[in-house]
Design an enzyme around this catalytic site. Structure first.
Site, PDB file in Angstrom:
ATOM      1  N   GLU A 228      40.302  37.569  39.109  1.00 15.89           N
ATOM      2  CA  GLU A 228      39.602  36.281  39.219  1.00 15.89           C
ATOM      3  C   GLU A 228      38.276  36.360  39.971  1.00 15.89           C
ATOM      4  O   GLU A 228      37.457  35.465  39.847  1.00 15.89           O
ATOM      5  CB  GLU A 228      40.504  35.249  39.908  1.00 15.89           C
ATOM      6  CG  GLU A 228      41.812  34.986  39.188  1.00 15.89           C
ATOM      7  CD  GLU A 228      41.629  34.396  37.801  1.00 15.89           C
ATOM      8  OE1 GLU A 228      40.713  33.567  37.602  1.00 15.89           O
ATOM      9  OE2 GLU A 228      42.406  34.757  36.898  1.00 15.89           O
TER      10      GLU A 228
ATOM     11  N   TYR B  30      46.511  27.636  35.302  1.00 13.71           N
ATOM     12  CA  TYR B  30      46.122  26.513  34.446  1.00 13.71           C
ATOM     13  C   TYR B  30      45.458  26.962  33.148  1.00 13.71           C
ATOM     14  O   TYR B  30      45.208  26.149  32.278  1.00 13.71           O
ATOM     15  CB  TYR B  30      45.180  25.559  35.194  1.00 13.71           C
ATOM     16  CG  TYR B  30      43.861  26.209  35.567  1.00 13.71           C
ATOM     17  CD1 TYR B  30      42.753  26.102  34.739  1.00 13.71           C
ATOM     18  CD2 TYR B  30      43.734  26.936  36.731  1.00 13.71           C
ATOM     19  CE1 TYR B  30      41.555  26.702  35.063  1.00 13.71           C
ATOM     20  CE2 TYR B  30      42.553  27.539  37.073  1.00 13.71           C
ATOM     21  CZ  TYR B  30      41.464  27.414  36.237  1.00 13.71           C
ATOM     22  OH  TYR B  30      40.281  28.026  36.567  1.00 13.71           O
ATOM     23  N   GLY B  31      45.152  28.205  32.994  1.00 14.72           N
ATOM     24  CA  GLY B  31      44.480  28.707  31.788  1.00 14.72           C
ATOM     25  C   GLY B  31      45.158  29.976  31.343  1.00 14.72           C
ATOM     26  O   GLY B  31      46.356  29.987  31.069  1.00 14.72           O
TER      27      GLY B  31
END
Length: 146
Positions: free
Chosen positions: A90, A15-16
């Site tokens: 992440e 999403y980014g």
């Protein structure tokens, strides 16, 4: 619900930065929606956009709403390597929880995908901040990624 083209393949939701810089090999990417989470400036950044002494603020997935992004299908033979890469990328400070969730692809398929969501119990979880505080943290954000 199917897992896409092959049951052993891995789907990853981005999403980014994962959209424009996934950093792993994939067989296909499809526009997708993740229901139950939304993008939010809810994570204090101590690495990529700040330091513990001078945190920045970054987007994370927080509960509620819908997030549009891309779903990447990774070949089964690359799944283990891809998950290891994503965990290193992440989980620098363990502020995200690794989840396998339902994704709705724009081509009408529904698959299970790997996603990282903000851990509301983590010290770096910022929650919903007042606009002035958001602006201050975003402006001061400097770290490994800029």
């Amino acid at each position: 619900m199917s897992n896409g083209d092959k049951a052993a393949d891995l789907w990853v939701f981005g999403y980014g930065s994962l959209i424009w810089r996934p950093g792993f090999a994939f067989e296909e990417s499809v526009a997708a929606r993740l229901h139950g989470y939304h993008r939010s400036l809810c994570v204090f950044s101590h690495v990529h956009r700040g330091t513990p002494e001078r945190p920045g603020l970054v987007l994370g997935l927080d509960r509620g709403g819908v997030c549009r992004g891309l779903a990447f299908r990774v070949a089964a033979s690359q799944a283990e390597e891809t998950v290891a890469y994503l965990r290193a990328r992440e989980q620098a400070t363990s502020v995200y929880l690794e989840r396998h969730v339902s994704l709705r692809l724009d081509d009408r398929r529904q698959v299970r995908g790997l996603v990282y969501v903000a851990d509301r119990k983590h010290l770096q979880y910022a929650g919903k901040l007042p606009p002035a505080e958001l602006l201050k943290l975003v402006r001061q954000g400097r770290g490994q990624s800029g």
